[in-house]
Motif scaffolding. Structure first.
Motif, PDB file in Angstrom:
ATOM      1  N   THR A  22     -10.263  -1.415  -0.411  1.00 63.56           N
ATOM      2  CA  THR A  22      -8.719  -1.142  -0.612  1.00 63.56           C
ATOM      3  C   THR A  22      -8.261  -1.633  -1.922  1.00 63.56           C
ATOM      4  OG1 THR A  22      -8.545  -0.888   1.854  1.00 63.56           O
ATOM      5  CG2 THR A  22      -6.472  -1.072   0.504  1.00 63.56           C
ATOM      6  N   SER A  27       0.889  -1.174  -0.077  1.00 65.46           N
ATOM      7  CA  SER A  27       0.046   0.043   0.016  1.00 65.46           C
ATOM      8  C   SER A  27       0.924   1.267  -0.045  1.00 65.46           C
ATOM      9  CB  SER A  27      -1.029   0.151   1.330  1.00 65.46           C
ATOM     10  OG  SER A  27      -0.209  -0.147   2.443  1.00 65.46           O
ATOM     11  N   LEU A  66      -6.857   0.359  -5.070  1.00 62.82           N
ATOM     12  CA  LEU A  66      -5.606   0.289  -5.431  1.00 62.82           C
ATOM     13  C   LEU A  66      -5.349  -0.282  -6.893  1.00 62.82           C
ATOM     14  CD1 LEU A  66      -3.929  -1.681  -2.386  1.00 62.82           C
ATOM     15  CD2 LEU A  66      -3.147   0.552  -3.304  1.00 62.82           C
TER      16      LEU A  66
END
Length: 626
Positions: free
Chosen positions: A474, A63, A478
């Motif tokens: 997430t 991340s 992403l």
């Protein structure tokens, strides 16, 4: 100890594979003889783990690397002149980073959290600057002790002190306080004073001889950081990033100049950056300040409740004033510039996007929004400050935190859905989705406070749902960022992949590399006037706010400049006509309503006034004045 196979079969198979299970084991010890035979004489209860967790180092690095590369990519695209693509990539990367910080802030609340939620939020604490670096921790401990503070030793004394991470309701903590006081009286004096100082000053509670960490301290303990070092850890992390950013920008500037002199790159490659790299650097530092605004504010306010040492309290005051004053000053400048642009040109985008100095220095505040919503950075800062106050000052009141965060996130979701202030439909959808997930997380936090008096199994299931929801969100965000950024780099025309904004900003952001021969002639003229190519406006922050004066006497170009542009016979009559107009204009005040100069195959040479706009960013948008 042997366990009956029938008893082992009662344990569901998921208990052996599911990460961070919220389970505990209770062992009763029965007497086998004597008067208590067959009766329970002792009970032992402990949490159990199957060794599976979602607190993974790979998630943290992945991340962080994706978000960092996206921000660097946007800067690189901007340097190449693809301003439209760069602004889209930057807006998406900033939104994703803010979402990472929102998940990390969930882990800072003083609310009992299920183990899976604690572990998942721990994956994103890097976005708040909570990173454990061994030698820095030693420096922070030395600094605190040398300035009159008492450093915590929870991590160092785990061999003799039991520390429990809070995951049950707060009322369970209170009964142990009496036992703690009794146990403290029986301890050696040195150990007793250490335990007492931790319990009082650091808000580390004790329960039956153990320390219970919760909220911000829970995050510090899980990261292997002493609670008294957490403030300095978060602050120093972001300013180390600033230092490295400054070094990298300076090295890139030197590399570009060296490559240009050696003719490894074209002379106009990264021309705008090379001529105004200091302004670009200021903009980058402001952008990092904006990214670090939430953690710096939270940790500085929290330090007021901890008072680790007098020097650290002074640092907290300094950094709190620094980030707030810097961003408020930048917001004030932005609003003032936008209002001046509206007053002069009926469009806030004119000055905001046509002046390269304004764009490079203050663009981090408004480039992700549409031009008419330039002001939205102020509500964003207010939203961050409100969350910081409740996170820092309500560590002992989990229910208050949950209700406050629920109201704040609801307001943010309504504002985002109604105003839709971001630059286009995709970026609006991206941010509205983030606000919706943050609102759902706030609802889950309210459930974790047990105000609804639900069974423990319900709390555990809600924790799993929170993890799955945020993990899926997430992953999707992403992938969107990675795919969109990759496509931009493998496209011949990155700007053409995105629709031009309705505020017409792209017509004001044309770089000289896109103007061809016209850009070369403008650069020649600006060189003759002593201006820097690529920064044709020649205005600093204060001058850019002043209205242009139309009553100044025009100043003719130097003789060498007039000879540099040959006039053809077809333009002779036009030049004579312009000279006649010029002599009339000298006897009267200049008015922009006189009309445009007739265009011919060879453009006529006209006197250049300071009031006239010669910047290539301000042409072709329908705002030319005679």
């Amino acid at each position: 100890m042997k366990i009956d196979p029938k008893t082992a079969d009662l344990v569901p198979g998921i208990a052996y594979t599911f990460p961070d299970i919220d389970a505990k084991v209770r062992v009763y010890i029965n007497a086998t003889d004597g008067p208590m035979a067959g009766r329970s004489v002792a009970c032992l209860e402990a949490t159990i783990s199957n060794g599976q967790t979602v607190d993974l180092i790979g998630v943290k690095w992945a991340s962080a690397i994706v978000a960092g590369l996206a921000l660097v990519s946007s800067a690189f695209l901007s340097g190449l002149g693809h301003s439209n693509a760069a602004s889209h990539v930057a807006a998406t990367a900033l939104a994703l980073t803010s979402y990472f910080q929102s998940q990390a802030i969930v882990g800072l609340v003083g609310i009992p959290l299920p183990p899976v939620v604690q572990s998942w939020t721990q994956d994103f604490q890097w976005s708040l600057g909570i990173v454990n670096v061994g030698f820095l921790q030693n420096i922070f401990t030395w600094y605190q002790r040398s300035t009159g503070g008492t450093a915590a030793r929870i991590i160092d004394t785990l061999a003799i002190v039991s520390v429990q991470v809070q995951k049950r309701s707060e009322p369970l903590i209170a009964p142990g306080m009496g036992l703690f006081k009794r146990a403290e009286a029986m301890m050696p004096r040195s150990l007793a004073s250490h335990a007492s100082s931790l319990a009082k000053r650091s808000n580390v509670r004790t329960d039956y001889g153990t320390y219970i960490v919760y909220g911000i301290q829970r995050v510090a303990f899980r990261a292997g950081i002493e609670t008294t070092n957490l403030f300095l850890t978060g602050i120093v992390s972001f300013y180390v990033v600033m230092l490295f950013a400054t070094i990298l920008v300076a090295l890139f500037k030197g590399t570009c100049e060296l490559a240009a002199k050696a003719r490894w790159i074209k002379g106009d490659t990264f021309l705008e950056f090379r001529n105004g790299w200091l302004t670009v650097l200021k903009g980058i530092l402001f952008r990092i300040t904006l990214i670090g605004y939430a953690p710096v504010t939270i940790l500085s306010l929290w330090e007021f409740t901890q008072r680790d040492s007098a020097a650290e309290v002074v640092l907290a005051v300094f950094f709190l004033i620094y980030v707030n004053f810097g961003l408020l000053w930048a917001s004030y400048k932005l609003i003032r510039i936008a209002r001046r642009s509206v007053a002069l040109h009926k469009n806030p985008a004119y000055i905001l996007f046509s002046d390269p100095q304004t764009l490079n220095k203050w663009g981090f505040l408004y480039i992700q929004f549409r031009a008419s919503a330039y002001y939205f950075i102020v509500p964003v800062l207010g939203y961050t400050v409100l969350k910081a106050f409740f996170i820092a000052f309500a560590q002992n009141a989990g229910t208050v935190q949950a209700i406050a965060l629920l109201l704040i996130e609801a307001g943010a979701l309504i504002a985002a859905a109604v105003l839709r202030p971001w630059m286009d439909k995709k970026i609006n959808s991206f941010n509205i989705a983030i606000c919706a997930v943050n609102f759902i997380n706030a609802i889950f936090l309210l459930i974790f406070t047990r105000v609804f008096d639900q069974p423990d199994i319900v709390t555990g299931v809600v924790g799993v749902v929170l993890w799955i929801l945020n993990a899926a969100t997430t992953l999707i965000l992403l992938l969107v960022l990675i795919i969109s950024t990759a496509i931009v780099f493998f496209t011949d025309n990155p700007d053409g992949r995105y629709k031009f904004m309705a505020d017409d900003r792209t017509s004001f952001m044309k770089s000289q590399s896109q103007l061809g021969a016209a850009g070369e002639l403008d650069a020649l003229g600006m060189t003759a006037r002593g201006e820097k190519p690529g920064y044709g406006s020649g205005l600093d922050d204060n001058e850019s706010l002043k209205p242009p004066s139309f009553n100044q006497a025009p100043r003719s170009r130097p003789q060498s400049t007039r000879r540099a542009v040959p006039a053809s016979s077809s333009s002779t009559s036009t030049v004579q006509h312009d000279r006649a107009r010029y002599s009339v204009d000298q006897r009267s005040s200049f008015s922009p309503a006189d009309g445009e100069i007739p265009r011919t195959t060879s453009p006529p040479i006209q006197p250049v006034s300071r009031a006239q706009n010669t910047s290539p960013w301000q042409r072709g948008a329908g705002y030319e004045h005679a």
